[in-house]
Each structure stands twice: as C-alpha cells, then as structure tokens.
Design a protein around this motif. Sequence first.
Motif, PDB file in Angstrom:
ATOM      1  N   MET A   1       0.727  -1.094   0.005  1.00  0.00           N
ATOM      2  CA  MET A   1       0.150  -0.078   0.078  1.00  0.00           C
ATOM      3  C   MET A   1       0.793   1.223   0.151  1.00  0.00           C
ATOM      4  SD  MET A   1      -3.031  -0.787   2.598  1.00  0.00           S
ATOM      5  CE  MET A   1      -4.847  -0.784   1.490  1.00  0.00           C
ATOM      6  N   GLY A   2       1.910   1.204   0.524  1.00  0.00           N
ATOM      7  CA  GLY A   2       3.034   2.471   0.738  1.00  0.00           C
ATOM      8  C   GLY A   2       3.412   2.650  -0.971  1.00  0.00           C
ATOM      9  N   LEU A   3       3.668   1.532  -1.665  1.00  0.00           N
ATOM     10  CA  LEU A   3       4.263   2.217  -2.895  1.00  0.00           C
ATOM     11  C   LEU A   3       3.110   2.485  -3.665  1.00  0.00           C
ATOM     12  CD1 LEU A   3       6.309   1.777  -5.177  1.00  0.00           C
ATOM     13  CD2 LEU A   3       5.282  -0.553  -5.563  1.00  0.00           C
ATOM     14  N   ILE A   4       1.750   2.194  -3.565  1.00  0.00           N
ATOM     15  CA  ILE A   4       0.689   2.844  -4.257  1.00  0.00           C
ATOM     16  C   ILE A   4       0.300   4.135  -3.896  1.00  0.00           C
ATOM     17  CG2 ILE A   4      -1.876   2.662  -4.534  1.00  0.00           C
ATOM     18  CD1 ILE A   4      -1.619  -0.251  -4.147  1.00  0.00           C
ATOM     19  N   SER A   5       0.481   4.400  -2.409  1.00  0.00           N
ATOM     20  CA  SER A   5       0.280   5.863  -2.075  1.00  0.00           C
ATOM     21  C   SER A   5       1.288   6.682  -2.526  1.00  0.00           C
ATOM     22  CB  SER A   5       0.348   5.718  -0.826  1.00  0.00           C
ATOM     23  OG  SER A   5       0.155   7.020   0.089  1.00  0.00           O
ATOM     24  N   GLY A  38      -5.358   9.260  -1.862  1.00  0.00           N
ATOM     25  CA  GLY A  38      -3.986   8.950  -2.014  1.00  0.00           C
ATOM     26  C   GLY A  38      -3.530   8.971  -0.417  1.00  0.00           C
ATOM     27  N   ALA A  39      -4.007   9.848   0.382  1.00  0.00           N
ATOM     28  CA  ALA A  39      -3.685   9.997   1.687  1.00  0.00           C
ATOM     29  C   ALA A  39      -4.379   8.894   2.477  1.00  0.00           C
ATOM     30  CB  ALA A  39      -4.123  11.518   2.283  1.00  0.00           C
ATOM     31  N   VAL A  40      -5.416   8.654   2.319  1.00  0.00           N
ATOM     32  CA  VAL A  40      -6.269   7.435   2.962  1.00  0.00           C
ATOM     33  C   VAL A  40      -5.450   6.245   2.569  1.00  0.00           C
ATOM     34  CG1 VAL A  40      -8.056   5.898   2.958  1.00  0.00           C
ATOM     35  CG2 VAL A  40      -8.498   8.404   3.104  1.00  0.00           C
ATOM     36  N   ILE A  41      -5.013   5.934   1.614  1.00  0.00           N
ATOM     37  CA  ILE A  41      -4.273   4.454   1.014  1.00  0.00           C
ATOM     38  C   ILE A  41      -2.950   4.678   1.834  1.00  0.00           C
ATOM     39  CG2 ILE A  41      -3.225   3.423  -0.791  1.00  0.00           C
ATOM     40  CD1 ILE A  41      -5.282   4.456  -2.720  1.00  0.00           C
ATOM     41  N   GLY A  42      -2.238   6.029   1.946  1.00  0.00           N
ATOM     42  CA  GLY A  42      -0.887   6.133   2.821  1.00  0.00           C
ATOM     43  C   GLY A  42      -1.237   5.658   4.241  1.00  0.00           C
ATOM     44  N   ALA A  43      -2.528   6.282   4.973  1.00  0.00           N
ATOM     45  CA  ALA A  43      -2.672   6.048   6.116  1.00  0.00           C
ATOM     46  C   ALA A  43      -2.871   4.637   6.371  1.00  0.00           C
ATOM     47  CB  ALA A  43      -3.734   6.835   6.704  1.00  0.00           C
ATOM     48  N   LEU A  44      -3.530   3.906   5.505  1.00  0.00           N
ATOM     49  CA  LEU A  44      -3.840   2.623   5.570  1.00  0.00           C
ATOM     50  C   LEU A  44      -2.636   1.704   5.542  1.00  0.00           C
ATOM     51  CD1 LEU A  44      -7.242   1.944   3.761  1.00  0.00           C
ATOM     52  CD2 LEU A  44      -6.892   1.713   6.257  1.00  0.00           C
ATOM     53  N   GLY A  45      -1.701   1.996   4.687  1.00  0.00           N
ATOM     54  CA  GLY A  45      -0.504   1.509   4.542  1.00  0.00           C
ATOM     55  C   GLY A  45       0.416   1.726   5.786  1.00  0.00           C
ATOM     56  N   GLY A  55       8.339   3.702   5.212  1.00  0.00           N
ATOM     57  CA  GLY A  55       8.965   4.771   4.896  1.00  0.00           C
ATOM     58  C   GLY A  55       7.908   5.181   3.576  1.00  0.00           C
ATOM     59  N   ARG A  56       7.593   4.322   2.511  1.00  0.00           N
ATOM     60  CA  ARG A  56       6.798   4.827   1.469  1.00  0.00           C
ATOM     61  C   ARG A  56       5.683   5.249   1.720  1.00  0.00           C
ATOM     62  NH1 ARG A  56       8.274  -0.444  -2.423  1.00  0.00           N
ATOM     63  NH2 ARG A  56       8.657  -1.307  -0.496  1.00  0.00           N
ATOM     64  N   ALA A  57       5.025   4.533   2.572  1.00  0.00           N
ATOM     65  CA  ALA A  57       3.643   4.859   3.001  1.00  0.00           C
ATOM     66  C   ALA A  57       3.497   6.385   3.615  1.00  0.00           C
ATOM     67  CB  ALA A  57       3.095   4.022   3.937  1.00  0.00           C
ATOM     68  N   ILE A  62       2.465  12.087   3.107  1.00  0.00           N
ATOM     69  CA  ILE A  62       2.988  13.546   3.171  1.00  0.00           C
ATOM     70  C   ILE A  62       2.728  14.149   1.767  1.00  0.00           C
ATOM     71  CG2 ILE A  62       5.014  14.864   3.246  1.00  0.00           C
ATOM     72  CD1 ILE A  62       5.730  12.994   5.607  1.00  0.00           C
ATOM     73  N   LEU A  63       3.200  13.598   0.854  1.00  0.00           N
ATOM     74  CA  LEU A  63       3.022  14.147  -0.478  1.00  0.00           C
ATOM     75  C   LEU A  63       1.449  14.560  -0.844  1.00  0.00           C
ATOM     76  CD1 LEU A  63       5.245  12.209  -3.225  1.00  0.00           C
ATOM     77  CD2 LEU A  63       5.099  14.533  -2.551  1.00  0.00           C
ATOM     78  N   ASN A  64       0.487  13.594  -0.682  1.00  0.00           N
ATOM     79  CA  ASN A  64      -0.983  13.715  -0.927  1.00  0.00           C
ATOM     80  C   ASN A  64      -1.469  14.988   0.246  1.00  0.00           C
ATOM     81  OD1 ASN A  64      -1.636  11.758  -2.913  1.00  0.00           O
ATOM     82  ND2 ASN A  64      -1.064  10.295  -1.562  1.00  0.00           N
ATOM     83  N   ALA A  65      -0.890  14.967   1.340  1.00  0.00           N
ATOM     84  CA  ALA A  65      -1.425  15.929   2.140  1.00  0.00           C
ATOM     85  C   ALA A  65      -0.970  17.441   1.734  1.00  0.00           C
ATOM     86  CB  ALA A  65      -1.107  15.607   3.473  1.00  0.00           C
ATOM     87  N   VAL A  66       0.257  17.407   1.513  1.00  0.00           N
ATOM     88  CA  VAL A  66       0.764  18.692   0.581  1.00  0.00           C
ATOM     89  C   VAL A  66      -0.080  19.143  -0.448  1.00  0.00           C
ATOM     90  CG1 VAL A  66       2.800  19.925  -0.336  1.00  0.00           C
ATOM     91  CG2 VAL A  66       2.929  18.749   1.895  1.00  0.00           C
ATOM     92  N   VAL A  67      -0.523  18.134  -1.360  1.00  0.00           N
ATOM     93  CA  VAL A  67      -1.215  18.460  -2.523  1.00  0.00           C
ATOM     94  C   VAL A  67      -2.619  18.914  -2.226  1.00  0.00           C
ATOM     95  CG1 VAL A  67      -2.426  17.374  -4.651  1.00  0.00           C
ATOM     96  CG2 VAL A  67      -0.038  17.121  -4.182  1.00  0.00           C
ATOM     97  N   VAL A  68      -3.283  18.357  -0.999  1.00  0.00           N
ATOM     98  CA  VAL A  68      -4.619  18.890  -0.818  1.00  0.00           C
ATOM     99  C   VAL A  68      -4.543  20.283  -0.331  1.00  0.00           C
ATOM    100  CG1 VAL A  68      -6.298  18.333   1.132  1.00  0.00           C
ATOM    101  CG2 VAL A  68      -5.399  16.604  -0.267  1.00  0.00           C
TER     102      VAL A  68
END
Length: 82
Positions: A1-5, A38-45, A55-57, A62-68
């Motif tokens: 999930m980290g890679l997907i996020s 993407g942020a939800v996927i990262g949080a689940l990861g 680390g990837r998650a 963080i990337l998705n949160a900055v974009v939001v």
Amino acid sequence: MGLISLLWGVLAVLWMILALIPLLGWGNWFLIPFAAVGAVIGALGILFTHPTKRGRAWTGLILNAVVVVVGIVRLSIGGGVI
C-alpha cells in the motif's frame, strides 16, 4: 500500500503543477478528492505495514497531504475558475 500511495502522490503532484497554470485552476476540484484518496491509502499503509517498512507509506501520505493543502489554497485564491 505504501508504493501505491507514493505513486498516487507523485501523480497528484504532477497534476497539481498543471493545475497551478492560469485557466487550469478548475483541475483542483478533481485534484483534492484524488489526493485525499491517496492520503487514505497512505494512512492504511502505515497501519498495516511493519514498522520498519513504513517509509513509502509516510512519503505518500505527506505528498498527498501537501497536494490537498495547496489545492485548497489555490481554490480559495482563484475560485477554481482561473
């Protein structure tokens, strides 16, 4: 999930750069929900990954949160039209 996020976050950053161009601000209306997913996927990861491999998650989250945040600021400035 980290890679997907992480990949989701990279796509969101590229889309964000495109949406910063004048007259393409309407893209932020679609970008914010996209990055939120993407942020939800990262949080689940982060929740379901071993602590040494998060680390990837974290990076994707963080990337998705900055974009939001940037998308919301851009919409508040231009209303998404310009």
